[in-house]
Design a protein around this motif. Sequence first.
Motif, mmCIF file in Angstrom:
data_model
loop_
_atom_site.group_PDB
_atom_site.id
_atom_site.type_symbol
_atom_site.label_atom_id
_atom_site.label_comp_id
_atom_site.label_asym_id
_atom_site.label_seq_id
_atom_site.Cartn_x
_atom_site.Cartn_y
_atom_site.Cartn_z
ATOM 1 N N SER A 40 0.829 -1.204 0.000
ATOM 2 C CA SER A 40 0.000 0.000 0.000
ATOM 3 C C SER A 40 0.866 1.258 0.000
ATOM 4 C CB SER A 40 -0.923 0.004 1.225
ATOM 5 O OG SER A 40 -1.666 1.202 1.296
ATOM 6 N N GLU A 43 2.550 1.769 -3.392
ATOM 7 C CA GLU A 43 1.628 2.336 -4.371
ATOM 8 C C GLU A 43 1.459 3.837 -4.143
ATOM 9 O OE1 GLU A 43 -1.046 2.964 -7.421
ATOM 10 O OE2 GLU A 43 0.376 1.346 -7.051
ATOM 11 N N LYS A 44 1.378 4.221 -2.885
ATOM 12 C CA LYS A 44 1.286 5.647 -2.560
ATOM 13 C C LYS A 44 2.551 6.381 -2.997
ATOM 14 C CE LYS A 44 0.213 8.835 1.234
ATOM 15 N NZ LYS A 44 -0.083 8.980 2.681
ATOM 16 N N ARG A 46 4.514 5.504 -5.493
ATOM 17 C CA ARG A 46 4.473 5.607 -6.962
ATOM 18 C C ARG A 46 3.598 6.770 -7.398
ATOM 19 N NH1 ARG A 46 1.379 4.732 -10.978
ATOM 20 N NH2 ARG A 46 -0.324 3.998 -9.639
ATOM 21 N N GLN A 47 2.440 6.900 -6.777
ATOM 22 C CA GLN A 47 1.529 7.986 -7.125
ATOM 23 C C GLN A 47 2.133 9.349 -6.795
ATOM 24 O OE1 GLN A 47 -2.103 7.097 -5.026
ATOM 25 N NE2 GLN A 47 -2.657 5.384 -6.371
#
Length: 320
Positions: A40, A43-44, A46-47
């Motif tokens: 999680s 992914e944060k 990457r964003q």
Amino acid sequence: MMSTKPLEFEQPIAELEAEIQKLQAKSSSQDIDMSEQIASMEEKLRQTRDEIYNNLTPWQRVQIARHTNRPFMLDYVVHGFEDFCELHGDRHIGDDHSMPGGFARLGDQRVVVLGHQKGRDTKENLKRNFGSAHPEGYRKSLRLMKIAERFGLPVITLIDTPGAFPGIGAEERNIAEAIAFNLREMALLKVPILACVLGEGGSGGALGIGVADRVLMMENAYYSVISPEGCAAILWKHRKHAPEAAEAMKIAAPDLGKLGLIDEVVLEPKGGAHHDHVQSAENLKVSLLKQLKEIQALSTEEMIQQRYDKYRKYGEWQGE
């Protein structure tokens, strides 16, 4: 993971990376399955990276262009060229270590490559004069270009300077004449010339080796008649307005590409060339070889005429 000191606007990325490292260390030391939380956070991360790096302001690009871990001219030579043989001296005053150059091989093509070289520590910066060349640097560069012309070799110039050295000694040895002479002679050189702005492209110091058939820029480089801080000091009377100056002057590679003042923007690894020197050099090598192939398809007369026309178009204004 970010291996270099983060810039101010990169702090959110650095904080997320630190959190991920803590989770990974906790999972390993306590034998706890934290893969879901780590995934999680990744992914944060990457964003966040996409959000920051896909929306860089001109001032942020200037900060990246000045990053101390960014690859310099000789780094690109090491990773993108082969068989580099450095030549020294201008045959008038001496050798300028801020402007190295010599014979090299780019792919299967023999070339002469030269450019500005900065340093990463105090000792090297003193040797390289912080990338600000003296008159003998520009005279040496022209000597190498004339050698290239004699042997029919393309010239590749790699620009990375805040500007030519403005000291009294440089004035005494006529730096303005040295740069101006280069402009004229490069316009008439009978071999292909490719120029690429690697980081900083400051004023006449950059243009002194920047007259070329094709002008490229690394994605996070800047090219300008004056630094953002200098412009801010003149127009706003304070250097704190440098971000506004950078925006107003359109000095970043994407803006200059849209204005037709450069021929190609060379992509960098996400976050800047300082994150991956090898990939950055490979990207530049591919672009240089592509542009060189196009120029070599022209006759000498066509090449020189196109070079002349290219600079005559600068500053044209078309009203509505």
